[in-house]
Design a protein around this motif. Structure first.
Motif, PDB file in Angstrom:
ATOM      1  N   UNK A 104       0.849  -1.178   0.000  1.00 33.92           N
ATOM      2  CA  UNK A 104       0.000   0.000   0.000  1.00 33.92           C
ATOM      3  C   UNK A 104       0.889   1.233   0.000  1.00 33.92           C
ATOM      4  N   UNK A 105       0.670   2.091  -0.954  1.00 35.02           N
ATOM      5  CA  UNK A 105       1.480   3.293  -1.075  1.00 35.02           C
ATOM      6  C   UNK A 105       0.657   4.552  -0.920  1.00 35.02           C
ATOM      7  N   UNK A 106       1.332   5.606  -0.504  1.00 33.88           N
ATOM      8  CA  UNK A 106       0.732   6.944  -0.471  1.00 33.88           C
ATOM      9  C   UNK A 106       1.446   7.806  -1.510  1.00 33.88           C
ATOM     10  N   UNK A 107       0.645   8.536  -2.263  1.00 35.95           N
ATOM     11  CA  UNK A 107       1.136   9.463  -3.266  1.00 35.95           C
ATOM     12  C   UNK A 107       0.458  10.808  -3.019  1.00 35.95           C
ATOM     13  N   UNK A 108       1.018  11.844  -3.592  1.00 35.04           N
ATOM     14  CA  UNK A 108       0.375  13.151  -3.479  1.00 35.04           C
ATOM     15  C   UNK A 108       0.579  13.936  -4.771  1.00 35.04           C
ATOM     16  N   UNK A 109      -0.373  14.831  -5.012  1.00 30.38           N
ATOM     17  CA  UNK A 109      -0.283  15.683  -6.187  1.00 30.38           C
ATOM     18  C   UNK A 109      -0.736  17.092  -5.833  1.00 30.38           C
ATOM     19  N   UNK A 110       0.181  18.016  -5.989  1.00 29.55           N
ATOM     20  CA  UNK A 110      -0.123  19.431  -5.761  1.00 29.55           C
ATOM     21  C   UNK A 110      -0.574  20.057  -7.073  1.00 29.55           C
ATOM     22  N   UNK A 111      -1.327  21.158  -7.000  1.00 24.83           N
ATOM     23  CA  UNK A 111      -1.796  21.818  -8.239  1.00 24.83           C
ATOM     24  C   UNK A 111      -0.637  22.187  -9.150  1.00 24.83           C
ATOM     25  N   UNK A 112      -0.754  21.822 -10.405  1.00 27.37           N
ATOM     26  CA  UNK A 112       0.258  22.171 -11.384  1.00 27.37           C
ATOM     27  C   UNK A 112       1.519  21.345 -11.311  1.00 27.37           C
ATOM     28  N   UNK A 113       1.520  20.329 -10.459  1.00 25.80           N
ATOM     29  CA  UNK A 113       2.725  19.493 -10.316  1.00 25.80           C
ATOM     30  C   UNK A 113       2.409  18.037 -10.635  1.00 25.80           C
ATOM     31  N   UNK A 114       3.452  17.286 -10.919  1.00 23.65           N
ATOM     32  CA  UNK A 114       3.283  15.863 -11.163  1.00 23.65           C
ATOM     33  C   UNK A 114       3.037  15.123  -9.844  1.00 23.65           C
TER      34      UNK A 114
END
Length: 125
Positions: free
Chosen positions: A34-44
């Motif tokens: 199980x992984x956690x990822x994140x995405x900020x506006x305008x970023x990969x």
């Protein structure tokens, strides 16, 4: 049927803490990373952390090492991401994801097979 449901996001001041939860389908922790990822506006999208419960293996991106802690509760089918000393640059939508080869895939930047809907984390004063 596989499902992943995140919760625990919100607004927090810099230096504060939040704990994200990812409830999975029954017995997923026994077989899946199980992984956690994140995405900020305008970023990969960025890999944050993973746990392979069966091997007691964890991984952290350099950007969160020493501040975030990932853990799993097999009885509750839940993975947690404890986030401490939060910074404005931690602001993003956080997703949990699952994959049978998730440890390998995260280290290689490859796509996981199953994803949750995401939860917003905003760090701001």
């Amino acid at each position: 049927q596989i499902h992943l449901v995140e919760s625990g996001g919100g607004l927090v001041q810099p230096g504060g803490s939040l704990r994200l939860s990812c409830v999975t389908s029954e017995r997923m922790l026994q077989y899946y990373t199980i992984g956690w990822f994140r995405q900020a506006p305008g970023k990969e999208r960025e890999a944050v952390s993973y746990i392979t419960y069966s091997d007691d293996a964890t991984f952290y991106a350099d950007s969160v090492k020493g501040r975030f802690v990932i853990s799993g509760d097999n009885a509750k089918n839940t993975v947690y991401l404890q986030m401490n000393s939060l910074k404005p640059e931690d602001t993003a939508v956080y997703y949990c994801a699952a994959d049978l080869a998730g440890d390998y895939k995260m280290r290689r930047g490859e796509e996981y097979d199953y994803w949750g809907q995401g939860t917003q984390v905003t760090v701001s004063s």
